[in-house]
Design a protein around this motif. Structure first.
Motif, PDB file in Angstrom:
ATOM      1  N   ILE A  29      -6.432   0.586   1.980  1.00 39.42           N
ATOM      2  CA  ILE A  29      -6.024  -0.211   0.816  1.00 39.42           C
ATOM      3  C   ILE A  29      -5.077  -1.330   1.264  1.00 39.42           C
ATOM      4  O   ILE A  29      -5.214  -2.484   0.865  1.00 39.42           O
ATOM      5  N   MET A  30      -4.134  -0.979   2.122  1.00 41.94           N
ATOM      6  CA  MET A  30      -3.150  -1.989   2.547  1.00 41.94           C
ATOM      7  C   MET A  30      -3.788  -3.048   3.433  1.00 41.94           C
ATOM      8  O   MET A  30      -3.430  -4.220   3.382  1.00 41.94           O
ATOM      9  N   TYR A  31      -4.736  -2.617   4.239  1.00 42.50           N
ATOM     10  CA  TYR A  31      -5.426  -3.559   5.134  1.00 42.50           C
ATOM     11  C   TYR A  31      -6.400  -4.442   4.343  1.00 42.50           C
ATOM     12  O   TYR A  31      -6.676  -5.579   4.699  1.00 42.50           O
ATOM     13  N   GLY A  32      -6.919  -3.859   3.256  1.00 40.85           N
ATOM     14  CA  GLY A  32      -7.861  -4.594   2.416  1.00 40.85           C
ATOM     15  C   GLY A  32      -9.305  -4.356   2.793  1.00 40.85           C
ATOM     16  O   GLY A  32     -10.204  -5.019   2.272  1.00 40.85           O
ATOM     17  N   SER A  33      -9.560  -3.403   3.660  1.00 39.18           N
ATOM     18  CA  SER A  33     -10.928  -3.101   4.088  1.00 39.18           C
ATOM     19  C   SER A  33     -10.943  -1.775   4.843  1.00 39.18           C
ATOM     20  O   SER A  33      -9.934  -1.392   5.456  1.00 39.18           O
ATOM     21  N   THR A  34     -12.110  -1.120   4.798  1.00 38.50           N
ATOM     22  CA  THR A  34     -12.230   0.112   5.595  1.00 38.50           C
ATOM     23  C   THR A  34     -12.596  -0.227   7.041  1.00 38.50           C
ATOM     24  O   THR A  34     -12.544   0.633   7.927  1.00 38.50           O
ATOM     25  N   VAL A  35     -13.002  -1.482   7.271  1.00 38.97           N
ATOM     26  CA  VAL A  35     -13.309  -1.914   8.639  1.00 38.97           C
ATOM     27  C   VAL A  35     -12.032  -2.503   9.232  1.00 38.97           C
ATOM     28  O   VAL A  35     -11.615  -3.613   8.889  1.00 38.97           O
ATOM     29  N   ARG A  36     -11.392  -1.733  10.059  1.00 35.96           N
ATOM     30  CA  ARG A  36     -10.080  -2.146  10.583  1.00 35.96           C
ATOM     31  C   ARG A  36      -9.812  -1.413  11.886  1.00 35.96           C
ATOM     32  O   ARG A  36     -10.477  -0.404  12.184  1.00 35.96           O
TER      33      ARG A  36
END
Ligand code: PMV
Length: 340
Positions: free
Chosen positions: A91-98
């Motif tokens: 959520i904090m990164y804004g993506s599950t691809v991280r």
């Protein structure tokens, strides 16, 4: 605000971020959710952050890792725990691809036993991630993220006396924590009697859902807690210890009465909890200003003034089943400690 695009991967700190956060104990409890998805509370709450209950978290994003790594109290975390932490980082990164993370977190007190380890844990995590991702967040926004890890975590970002606000929509814009008074505002104490270090059988989310679905008293709890919250703010503003203590104790018993009225009932107490309740009420009758609050576990927390702390601790010590006593003062908010 929080979206990292591919070309921003290089902006992520891959160095270590070390953060500490302290647990908080609610004086006016949060028990019930308006939305499960965004973890929006159904009531506002007020807490006291405690100096001696501390979580330390070290985080590093590492492009070479294949999976997220999470060590809790020097043991590999469970799948369920990793899932919760990964979800908040997504959520904090804004993506599950991280990039994957390596997190090592430890508590100087028993984890998952009703001592607010999820509050300090998710507060530390939120601050560490925001630092590592170089997110430039306001305190309110940071608390909105922490709330999505655990409702009470939003409060642990701040020191002293803290209010978690409860909005009315389903977006959560109004659901964030604010500091009411800092840790030096009022020198009060809390003694925590640990009667069991076992993890609780029914976690707070499951307990809250069951209560909302089955207790006939749920709506009265929600309605009456607004008044409790306002009265508590007044007691704190006036530094009226008796009013604060009586209200904290009443609100806590009301939460447990509500939990017991769920079907099947949620009984978080053990025999020592009950003995402790009687003993504290006895010393109060003999003139000691000591007030009880309890959360989703069998530990008894006693609010008192500094001059009464020894007598309160002596009372707790002589109760069968008490394994350990921790004393605390109002503590600080979450801080980034070391960056290597
Ligand atoms: O934040 P959670 O999901 O761990 O729930 C906290 C629930 C209580 O500790 C019982 C009350 C509170 O306000 O901290």
């Amino acid at each position: 605000m929080n979206v990292q695009t591919e070309d921003k991967l290089s902006d992520i700190r891959t160095s270590l971020t070390k953060v500490s956060a302290h647990a908080n104990i609610a004086l006016i409890k949060y028990w019930g959710k308006r939305s499960i998805d965004l973890n929006l509370p159904a009531t506002g709450s007020i807490s006291l952050t405690l100096d001696s209950l501390k979580t330390e978290t070290v985080l590093r994003f590492d492009q070479s890792l294949q999976t997220d790594q999470f060590t809790l109290d020097e043991k590999p975390a469970s799948k369920e725990q990793i899932k919760k932490v990964s979800h908040l980082v997504d959520i904090m990164y804004g993506s599950t691809v991280r990039p994957k993370f390596d997190i090592k977190s430890s508590n100087n007190f028993p984890t998952g036993a009703g001592l607010a380890s999820s509050a300090s844990g998710f507060a530390a995590l939120t601050l560490a991630v925001s630092h590592a991702l170089e997110l430039d967040l306001s305190a309110e926004d940071l608390s909105r993220f922490a709330r999505q890890g655990s409702g009470s975590a939003a409060r642990s970002l701040f020191g002293g006396f803290v209010e978690m606000k409860c909005g009315s929509d389903l977006q959560g814009d109004q659901d964030f924590a604010v500091q009411l008074f800092d840790k030096d505002y009022w020198d009060i104490r809390m003694a925590v009697a640990i009667t069991s270090v076992r993890e609780k059988k029914v976690g707070s989310t499951e307990g809250m859902i069951r209560t909302a679905q089955t207790s006939p008293f749920y709506n009265s709890w929600i309605d009456s807690s607004k008044d409790d919250l306002n009265q508590m703010k007044q007691a704190l503003a006036e530094k009226d210890f008796e009013k604060m203590g009586e209200l904290a104790e009443h609100n806590s018993f009301k939460m447990h009465g509500l939990a017991i009225s769920a079907n099947p009932p949620l009984l978080y107490w053990n025999a020592s909890t009950v003995e402790l309740i009687h003993k504290i009420r006895d010393i109060r009758r003999s003139g000691v200003q000591a007030y009880i609050t309890m959360d989703a576990g069998p530990q008894v927390k006693v609010l008192c003034l500094p001059g009464d702390l020894n007598e309160v601790c002596d009372t707790l010590k002589t109760t069968s089943g008490v394994q350990r006593i921790i004393t605390a003062r109002p503590g600080p908010g979450a801080t980034v400690e070391v960056i290597e």
